[in-house]
Design a protein around this motif. Structure first.
Motif, mmCIF file in Angstrom:
data_model
loop_
_atom_site.group_PDB
_atom_site.id
_atom_site.type_symbol
_atom_site.label_atom_id
_atom_site.label_comp_id
_atom_site.label_asym_id
_atom_site.label_seq_id
_atom_site.Cartn_x
_atom_site.Cartn_y
_atom_site.Cartn_z
ATOM 1 N N ARG A 1 7.856 8.587 7.736
ATOM 2 C CA ARG A 1 6.638 9.394 7.641
ATOM 3 C C ARG A 1 5.455 8.632 7.067
ATOM 4 N NH1 ARG A 1 10.230 10.856 3.667
ATOM 5 N NH2 ARG A 1 9.480 11.003 1.510
ATOM 6 N N PHE A 2 5.676 7.439 6.553
ATOM 7 C CA PHE A 2 4.588 6.654 5.963
ATOM 8 C C PHE A 2 4.072 5.556 6.890
ATOM 9 C CE2 PHE A 2 7.567 7.663 2.366
ATOM 10 C CZ PHE A 2 6.814 8.697 1.844
ATOM 11 N N VAL A 3 4.781 5.306 7.990
ATOM 12 C CA VAL A 3 4.484 4.120 8.806
ATOM 13 C C VAL A 3 3.077 4.173 9.394
ATOM 14 C CG1 VAL A 3 5.171 2.781 10.828
ATOM 15 C CG2 VAL A 3 6.911 3.754 9.327
ATOM 16 N N ALA A 4 2.674 5.311 9.920
ATOM 17 C CA ALA A 4 1.363 5.397 10.582
ATOM 18 C C ALA A 4 0.234 5.083 9.609
ATOM 19 C CB ALA A 4 1.177 6.788 11.189
ATOM 20 N N ASP A 5 0.260 5.696 8.415
ATOM 21 C CA ASP A 5 -0.803 5.450 7.436
ATOM 22 C C ASP A 5 -0.781 4.016 6.941
ATOM 23 O OD1 ASP A 5 -1.693 8.033 7.640
ATOM 24 O OD2 ASP A 5 -0.583 8.760 5.903
ATOM 25 N N ASP A 6 0.408 3.478 6.693
ATOM 26 C CA ASP A 6 0.499 2.102 6.187
ATOM 27 C C ASP A 6 0.035 1.099 7.236
ATOM 28 O OD1 ASP A 6 1.443 2.980 3.764
ATOM 29 O OD2 ASP A 6 3.553 2.708 4.265
ATOM 30 N N THR A 7 0.337 1.374 8.507
ATOM 31 C CA THR A 7 -0.128 0.487 9.577
ATOM 32 C C THR A 7 -1.647 0.507 9.672
ATOM 33 O OG1 THR A 7 1.913 0.848 10.827
ATOM 34 C CG2 THR A 7 0.021 -0.001 12.040
#
Length: 1009
Positions: free
Chosen positions: A414-420
């Motif tokens: 759930r964090f991948v999109a924001d971190d990318t």
């Protein structure tokens, strides 16, 4: 060949295929050696006469040393030419692989395997970051899949060839076949490969702009990586993978030999077939990862987590399988699923890792891999199970680790999109800011830039996407309600608090995760609000510490220290005293003096006027203007808008962690909706008529009404000396029942010392103190508290680890008729009833002080102003007859201060207690006091009504000064409402110097406004 070339072109997305081919071959040769060692583990163990546990310990110890070196390798990989590092690593690995077959004794075998591992770690640490910079983000899943298959292609060939050579010749001969092809590949790669630009495939233009930036220091790089939520899950998953993976390197070959009698050739063939299954799995996963990405950026990480969980299940069934064919079949399926882990895992890691620290990102997993082996496998004694219970048990206990690792990894999706998004935008933002600074006149673009800054304390988020720009030589006011996040933003800028999101740039460099020491060296100096000194160091030692950056320039330090002492003469008088013995205002002067010595490029002042007399604030405003004129940028956090807007060019207004206004100070003055405080608004409305409906006893007497007045507190010729300096000099005054008595005076006049003497924290050298006609001069503070003497402090003394409600409950402790720990432990009815009464009392107090929004928050999470209100509420819970309030408006926003006066009057009216108040805010103290006493050098110099005292020439000269804003910190100047001429003047000329009416009268002039 044409088909292969087309296939490689498709994988590389039109980019050159040569880098992938070279790195694939280097990976292949590395894994050829590892596969040979794994297959021949029983032969090597027998050749050197080792037990299973001893052999496993040697293998894991070797891997531990190698993996611990992966972080330094990654660190230098972000600084040195990566092409040279990987070629050198390949040649070193091949040379020591050749020597493995020649090792005559165990010690040399360990040394040669260590050398091989060091050469290999250079490849493992650097290959992935090179591939991420060679190939575009959309092509990376297929590229990583193809590259990772170099390992399994090497396992296929290495397992089969090593088993065959060992069966025909000897195990040592299997390590003699690699040296020549490795050297040839290394030399060929060294002449043909080139070093790509870091981040060049993320944003080519931006990468070229920031290419010449200094490499990120290790501490900062670590903070960057661990601020990325996805990476933290990936690192933690390696912790559990390590406990399950590394033991398999030696347990599986031993398991096949001991349980089923499989020979070298058989083990080699089984290893080759399993590697082929993984090879196929990786190829499929490399293709399918693109489809998973189309469903969501976190989808590949979900699949990687599921793959790990399935591997754990497969290993368990292998351990309990009774027949060899079952082991082979389950092993094939498990190996196939292993392939679904690598492409999505490494593609995700490349997406979320910033380009400047990407090599280190791929290296950090090694630390967690090692920690998992030692913490979860060897330390609990699981390794001994293989010797005591057999290899089946040794394999079975590793299965849960794979399952846990898979669940941890899956939780990060759930964090991948924001971190990318953050990783991709960071590079572009840095390049954009550098372009702006170069394009601006003389390179004078924004000096300090905050973009989308987010900060949280534990699970409580305080800042939400804050943007702020500060240009060289500019003064920016940072305003807002209590708890809005002003001090937190300063802490994030100065490196004291690590943001969880956003970016902070200073002078074109990313300092988002830089620590406090580095930001100080860069020129960011912060003066924290409240206590900013070391109590056990002297003033002189503080000033020397403030100049530690310039300790090699004694001439400058002498000049700077002398300038500080000239600006603050009180510090010269206290030069050899401990800072803990200074008054609150003197400590604030010392903190400011230390900051001035440090030659700041950006000076951030949190609460400039906190605890300072008007004359000192006026001096400081002049100093701030002078520093600003020299080109230093200033960020000023100030609760008094009147004070802040006298020097600020622009202002930012924060509320609940978000920017609600940004613009010129003149525009801000017209936004009454923004300036209106919300915290005490309800209290102000409800208490506005308190003093009118129930006047104090002194007010009644002044109106000619009959009233009984009794002296409740009396000081008789009290003296107190510290180190030869008389802090209190023959202080004598009385406080009568129901009276509000104000105590004013310059910093160091002895006001807080008098409070310490009254409350028992200090004992006078001579003189007497009477409380309700009882001599309490020698009584301890707790005995005086039982006599209903209450007190607040300049820094609210609360229990930070308790909630607001729990702190208030402590305030009611004096009223508890039962203090039986045994009864509390047994939860007897009387205790429960008592606790209910306390809970209702706390609820009433929370409502009175409008603390409902903070009731269940920990005190450590509150702003300075909110803690001040909680401190005042605890004083009320004590039910005092005499209440000493030390600067109650300190740290409270301006409009909240305007509401505080009616609230204090209501408190006095409803409780009937007498108040002795120290306060520098003149509108507040004059509006609530029946009488005021002015102190100078520890001695009362003027006593009378508020009007008489503030018009006394001695008070004007020594204490008030002549700047309207520094005297009328709240309300009286009208600066926040824009309703009178003074406000209009402030809007048009925020730095204009105006006389207050009382100062103008003292000079024989008409007052303004």
């Amino acid at each position: 060949m044409r088909g292969l070339k087309k296939r490689l072109d498709d994988i590389c997305g039109g980019e050159p295929t040569f880098p992938l081919a070279v790195l694939f071959l280097l990976f292949f040769f590395d894994e050829f050696d590892t596969a040979a060692f794994n297959v021949l583990a029983p032969n090597i163990r027998a050749a050197f006469g080792l037990t299973r546990a001893a052999f496993g310990f040697i293998v894991v110890l070797n891997l531990t040393i190698v993996l611990l070196l992966a972080v330094p390798a990654g660190y230098y990989g972000d600084r040195l030419p990566r092409r040279k590092l990987v070629i050198a690593g390949a040649i070193i690995a091949g040379f020591f692989s050749f020597l493995t077959g020649l090792a005559p004794v165990l010690a040399l075998l360990i040394l040669f395997r260590l050398g091989n591992g060091i050469g290999r770690l250079l490849n493992d640490s650097i290959h992935n970051s090179l591939l991420a910079d060679y190939y575009k983000p959309g092509d990376r899943p297929r590229v990583f899949a193809a590259h990772r298959n170099g390992i399994y292609f090497g396992t296929i060939v290495g397992s089969a060839l090593a088993g065959g050579v060992a069966a025909v010749f000897d195990w040592r001969a299997a390590f003699a076949v690699l040296l020549i092809p490795i050297v040839v590949t290394g030399i060929f790669g060294a002449t043909k490969l080139h070093d790509p630009v870091r981040g060049g495939t993320d944003d080519p233009d931006a990468a070229l702009v920031v290419e010449d930036e200094e490499p990120v220091p290790f501490g900062e790089a670590r903070r960057i990586l661990f601020s990325i939520k996805t990476l933290k899950r990936q690192f933690l998953s390696w912790f559990f993978i390590g406990a399950g993976l590394i033991p398999l390197a030696y347990l599986l070959p031993l398991f096949l030999e001991e349980e089923f009698g499989v020979t070298e050739l058989g083990r080699g063939l089984i290893g080759a077939v399993n590697a082929a299954a993984t090879f196929v799995g990786i190829q499929l996963a490399g293709r399918w990862t693109m489809g998973w990405l189309a469903k969501g950026m976190g989808e590949p990480l979900k699949r990687a987590g599921l793959a790990l969980g399935f591997v754990g299940i497969g290993i368990f069934f292998i351990a309990v399988s009774p027949a060899l064919w079952m082991v082979v079949v389950i092993g094939l399926v498990t190996s196939f699923v292993v392939g679904f882990f690598f492409p999505p895992f490494y593609a995700t890691q490349a997406f979320v890792s910033p380009a400047r620290v990407r090599t280190l990102s791929f290296s950090f997993g090694s630390l967690f891999l090692v920690a998992g082996v030692w913490a979860l496998y060897f330390l609990p004694g699981f390794a001994a199970l293989a010797d005591s219970r057999g290899e089946r048990w040794g394999l079975a206990v590793t299965a849960p680790y794979w399952l846990i690792g898979g669940l941890v990894l899956r939780s990060g999706h759930r964090f991948v999109a924001d971190d990318t998004q953050r990783a991709m935008s960071l590079l572009s933002l840095g390049a954009e800011l550098r372009r702006e600074r170069l394009a601006a006149s003389g390179g004078k673009g924004a000096l300090l830039v905050c973009r989308g800054v987010e900060v949280a304390y534990d699970q409580v988020q305080v800042l939400f996407g804050v943007d702020m720009d500060v240009r060289p030589g500019e003064c920016v006011a940072l305003l807002g309600t209590n708890g809005a996040g002003k001090s937190t933003l300063l802490r994030a800028i100065s490196g004291l608090t690590d943001p969880i999101g956003g970016a902070i740039f200073f002078d074109g460099r990313d300092i988002t995760h830089t620590d406090g020491a580095a930001t100080t060296k860069a020129g960011i100096i912060q003066v924290p609000g409240g206590k900013a000194v070391f109590p056990t160091l002297t003033v002189a030692e503080h000033l020397r510490a403030g100049g530690w950056l310039y300790r090699k320039d004694p001439e400058y330090l002498d000049t700077a220290v002398e300038e500080v002492l000239v600006t603050f003469p009180r510090l010269r008088e206290r030069i050899d005293q401990l800072a803990g013995n200074l008054s609150g205002g003197e400590q604030q002067m010392l903190a400011l003096g230390m900051a001035f010595i440090a030659k700041p490029k950006v000076l951030m002042i949190d609460e400039l006027s906190l605890g300072l007399a008007p004359t000192i604030v006026e001096q400081l405003l002049e100093i701030v203007r002078r520093i600003q004129a020299s080109g230093t940028a200033i960020v000023l956090v100030e609760q008094s808008i009147n004070v802040a807007l006298t020097v600020a060019d622009r202002a930012y207004f924060l509320e609940k962690g978000e920017v609600r206004f940004e613009g010129s100070t003149a525009d801000l003055l017209g936004r009454d909706d923004i300036l209106r405080s919300v915290f005490l608004e309800g209290a102000a409305k409800s208490t506005g008529a308190a003093s009118a409906t129930k006047p104090t006893a002194v007010a009644k007497a002044a109106a000619g009404e009959p009233v009984e007045r009794d002296t409740i507190l009396e000081l008789r010729e009290v003296n107190k000396t510290f180190g030869g300096i008389r802090a209190v000099d023959d202080a004598s005054f009385t406080l009568v029942e129901g009276e509000i008595l104000g105590l004013i005076g310059p910093n160091g006049a002895g006001k807080t010392t008098i409070f310490d003497l009254i409350s028992g924290f200090l004992t006078p050298d001579n003189g007497r103190i009477l409380l309700d006609h009882l001599d309490v001069t020698e009584l301890s503070p707790d005995r005086r508290a039982w006599l209903r003497l209450g007190r607040s402090f300049q820094d609210a003394r609360l229990v930070p680890s308790l909630t607001v409600a729990e702190n208030l409950a402590l305030g009611f402790e004096r009223h508890l008729p039962v203090r039986d720990h045994l009864a509390s432990m047994l939860a007897l009815p009387g205790v429960i009833e008592l606790e209910d009464e306390v809970a209702w009392s706390v609820a009433d107090l929370v409502e009175l002080m409008n603390l409902g929004a903070y009731r269940d928050k920990f005190v450590r999470e509150l702003s300075t102003g909110t803690r001040r209100i909680v401190d005042l509420a605890m004083c009320l819970a004590h039910d005092p007859r005499v209440l000493l309030l030390d600067e109650p408006s300190s740290g409270i926003a301006q409009r909240e201060t305007e509401a505080l006066g009616p609230l204090l009057q209501r408190i006095q009216a409803e409780t009937g207690c007498a108040l002795l108040v120290i306060e520098h805010d003149m509108p507040l103290i004059t509006s609530i006091s029946d009488r005021i006493i002015a102190l100078e050098l520890g001695h009362p110099i003027v006593e009378g009504t508020p009007d008489e005292v503030i018009h006394d020439q001695r008070v004007i000269t020594s204490y008030l000064g002549g700047d309207l804003a520094t005297i009328n910190r709240s309300g009286a100047s009208g600066a926040t409402t824009g309703t009178n001429g003074s406000a209009a003047s402030a809007a048009a000329k925020p730095r204009s110097r105006r006389r207050t009416p009382l100062v103008a009268a003292a000079h024989g002039q008409d007052g303004e406004g």
